[in-house]
Design a protein around this motif. Sequence first.
Motif, PDB file in Angstrom:
ATOM      1  N   ILE A   1       0.982  -1.241   0.123  1.00 53.42           N
ATOM      2  CA  ILE A   1       0.047  -0.042  -0.026  1.00 53.42           C
ATOM      3  C   ILE A   1       0.792   1.407  -0.085  1.00 53.42           C
ATOM      4  N   HIS A   2       0.856   2.153  -0.994  1.00 49.64           N
ATOM      5  CA  HIS A   2       1.819   2.982  -1.316  1.00 49.64           C
ATOM      6  C   HIS A   2       1.245   4.492  -0.786  1.00 49.64           C
ATOM      7  N   LEU A   3       1.188   4.845   0.444  1.00 44.45           N
ATOM      8  CA  LEU A   3       0.622   6.152   0.990  1.00 44.45           C
ATOM      9  C   LEU A   3       1.881   7.150   0.720  1.00 44.45           C
ATOM     10  N   SER A   4       3.038   6.485   0.207  1.00 44.22           N
ATOM     11  CA  SER A   4       4.036   7.495  -0.105  1.00 44.22           C
ATOM     12  C   SER A   4       4.003   8.257  -1.476  1.00 44.22           C
ATOM     13  N   PHE A   5       3.292   7.355  -2.381  1.00 44.70           N
ATOM     14  CA  PHE A   5       3.071   8.020  -3.635  1.00 44.70           C
ATOM     15  C   PHE A   5       2.290   9.371  -4.020  1.00 44.70           C
ATOM     16  N   GLY A   6       2.824  10.186  -4.409  1.00 48.78           N
ATOM     17  CA  GLY A   6       2.003  11.486  -4.593  1.00 48.78           C
ATOM     18  C   GLY A   6       1.510  11.549  -5.861  1.00 48.78           C
ATOM     19  N   PHE A   7       0.746  10.370  -6.356  1.00 54.30           N
ATOM     20  CA  PHE A   7       0.238  10.163  -7.859  1.00 54.30           C
ATOM     21  C   PHE A   7      -1.183  10.342  -7.713  1.00 54.30           C
ATOM     22  N   ALA A   8      -1.816  10.661  -9.008  1.00 57.34           N
ATOM     23  CA  ALA A   8      -3.277  10.813  -9.233  1.00 57.34           C
ATOM     24  C   ALA A   8      -3.954   9.548  -9.331  1.00 57.34           C
TER      25      ALA A   8
ATOM     26  N   TYR B   1     -11.188  12.843  -4.619  1.00 58.74           N
ATOM     27  CA  TYR B   1     -10.244  13.127  -3.526  1.00 58.74           C
ATOM     28  C   TYR B   1     -10.727  13.898  -2.107  1.00 58.74           C
ATOM     29  N   ARG B   2     -11.984  14.551  -2.154  1.00 60.78           N
ATOM     30  CA  ARG B   2     -12.418  15.012  -0.946  1.00 60.78           C
ATOM     31  C   ARG B   2     -12.971  13.774  -0.095  1.00 60.78           C
ATOM     32  N   ARG B   3     -13.498  12.696  -0.371  1.00 61.08           N
ATOM     33  CA  ARG B   3     -14.014  11.663   0.163  1.00 61.08           C
ATOM     34  C   ARG B   3     -12.739  10.813   0.625  1.00 61.08           C
ATOM     35  N   GLN B   4     -11.572  10.746  -0.269  1.00 59.39           N
ATOM     36  CA  GLN B   4     -10.430  10.040   0.169  1.00 59.39           C
ATOM     37  C   GLN B   4      -9.733  10.656   1.344  1.00 59.39           C
ATOM     38  N   SER B   5      -9.710  12.021   1.263  1.00 59.60           N
ATOM     39  CA  SER B   5      -9.286  12.878   2.216  1.00 59.60           C
ATOM     40  C   SER B   5      -9.848  12.558   3.731  1.00 59.60           C
ATOM     41  N   ASP B   6     -11.287  12.473   3.709  1.00 56.31           N
ATOM     42  CA  ASP B   6     -12.136  12.356   4.893  1.00 56.31           C
ATOM     43  C   ASP B   6     -11.851  10.782   5.371  1.00 56.31           C
ATOM     44  N   VAL B   7     -11.791   9.843   4.380  1.00 59.55           N
ATOM     45  CA  VAL B   7     -11.659   8.569   5.001  1.00 59.55           C
ATOM     46  C   VAL B   7     -10.117   8.470   5.551  1.00 59.55           C
ATOM     47  N   MET B   8      -9.065   9.024   5.164  1.00 62.50           N
ATOM     48  CA  MET B   8      -7.997   8.938   5.692  1.00 62.50           C
ATOM     49  C   MET B   8      -7.865   9.596   6.984  1.00 62.50           C
TER      50      MET B   8
ATOM     51  N   VAL C   1      -4.470   5.370  -3.758  1.00 60.38           N
ATOM     52  CA  VAL C   1      -4.836   4.224  -3.542  1.00 60.38           C
ATOM     53  C   VAL C   1      -6.456   4.311  -3.137  1.00 60.38           C
ATOM     54  N   SER C   2      -7.003   2.997  -2.963  1.00 59.01           N
ATOM     55  CA  SER C   2      -8.323   2.977  -2.660  1.00 59.01           C
ATOM     56  C   SER C   2      -8.837   3.382  -1.462  1.00 59.01           C
ATOM     57  N   GLU C   3      -9.883   3.291  -0.935  1.00 55.48           N
ATOM     58  CA  GLU C   3     -10.419   3.629   0.558  1.00 55.48           C
ATOM     59  C   GLU C   3     -10.318   2.508   1.337  1.00 55.48           C
ATOM     60  N   ASP C   4     -10.188   1.125   0.916  1.00 53.34           N
ATOM     61  CA  ASP C   4      -9.884  -0.154   1.629  1.00 53.34           C
ATOM     62  C   ASP C   4      -8.670   0.014   1.986  1.00 53.34           C
ATOM     63  N   GLN C   5      -7.712   0.492   0.985  1.00 50.46           N
ATOM     64  CA  GLN C   5      -6.157   0.410   1.030  1.00 50.46           C
ATOM     65  C   GLN C   5      -6.044   1.559   2.120  1.00 50.46           C
ATOM     66  N   ILE C   6      -6.539   2.516   2.037  1.00 50.45           N
ATOM     67  CA  ILE C   6      -6.212   3.822   2.824  1.00 50.45           C
ATOM     68  C   ILE C   6      -6.422   3.235   4.439  1.00 50.45           C
ATOM     69  N   VAL C   7      -7.704   2.664   4.635  1.00 47.27           N
ATOM     70  CA  VAL C   7      -7.929   1.871   6.008  1.00 47.27           C
ATOM     71  C   VAL C   7      -6.921   1.179   6.470  1.00 47.27           C
ATOM     72  N   ARG C   8      -6.455   0.006   5.748  1.00 47.16           N
ATOM     73  CA  ARG C   8      -5.695  -0.940   6.007  1.00 47.16           C
ATOM     74  C   ARG C   8      -4.081  -0.483   6.230  1.00 47.16           C
TER      75      ARG C   8
END
Length: 405
Positions: A31-38, A299-306, A378-385
């Motif tokens: 899970i690449h939480l390091s990647f500043g990718f779109a 991206y707003r949803r992703q931010s909230d999940v994280m 990454v996906s929402e599931d990957q963010i959580v994990r």
Amino acid sequence: MSTELEPFSFAKRIPTTPSIGSTTVTKPDHIHLSFGFAAPHLFPIELLSYAAAEAVTQQGRKALQYSGAPGPGKVLAWIQNRSKLNDIHVDTDQILVTYGSTQGIDLTTRILVEPGDHVWVEAPSFFSALQAFRVAEATITSFPIDENGVRVDLIEEALIDARSNGKRIPKFLYTMPTYHNPGGVTLSIPRRKQLVRLAREYNFFILEDDAYSELNFSGKRYPSLYSLFPERVIYLNTFSKIIAPGLRLGWLIADKSILTKARLLNLGGSIGVFTQEIVAKLLDEFPFQPHIESLIAHYRRQSDVMADAIRTDFGDHVTFHQPEGGFYIWLRFQDHVNTTEFLQDAADRGVSFVDGRSFYVNAEAEGHSYLRLCFSYVSEDQIVRGVQKLADAYFAYLSKTMSST
């Protein structure tokens, strides 16, 4: 018959570049939480395929020449028109298409900086920009950010001290004022006005890196620094975050005196003219504003999940600013924590992040209690994990350090 070659003396100005944020990990389940990718599923693949085919069939023989076909002119006109949303009103001859905004950083640095000249930056700052300034042999000074962006009051104090004591004024200040990378913060309007006032009074340039401003979660708009003082602001933006980074197309907007010098340094002539032809065809067909709105919603949803995952898994062990846009959340731990020390354990558990020191001028002494997470790729599931795995690595590190004291 082969003989062993003697060691070769490379240019000393080229610094050693460390791996950033476990980016060399290639395990498929990592899970690449390091990647500043779109987010790759948001790339307009079908329209890009159509645009590429149209570029070949309609303009291929011209588009594949050095000078290109009509596409580059159409791209300039699109940038000119879109820039008006940021109160930037320029002629197309004040716009230079670049290989991403990073080339704009490099061109600006080569135009303005001689070895030993001063460049001022935010702390933290974008690591590729810091690398460009180091290669140019600049003297780099940094100023901290808070929830309202860079501390412009401290910049003013430094400028007063420099003028009073015969010290050197910076050639330019590099800033990411809107949805900062990595801090996620935005420079307040009063600070924007104060910063351009200082640039006018002390006669230095501002290099405004505006890569994320289209990804606006709150709907609140901020005036570009360029719109406040076009004579001394060099403005950068990019298609990387809003269409696809592999296009490697960005742009630089500046006074014509800067553009003349930038074109002299652009030894290869026009940038990616065939790619520009494809992008021009795409923009002709593209419902661009709905596309931007879909990016913002995602991206707003992703931010909230994280943010929710961080609060759940870390509790009061960290603090962070909830970003109004962009890609990143910047975590601050207690001062005694060194995030570099659990970077490898996190990677072994299956998650990567970028440790804070990578974003500071003096990596040995600064940033050790921070880290950057990216929620865009990454996906929402990957963010959580991923956040859970990161928390496991952190608490294992904490337990180990407490037991050894």
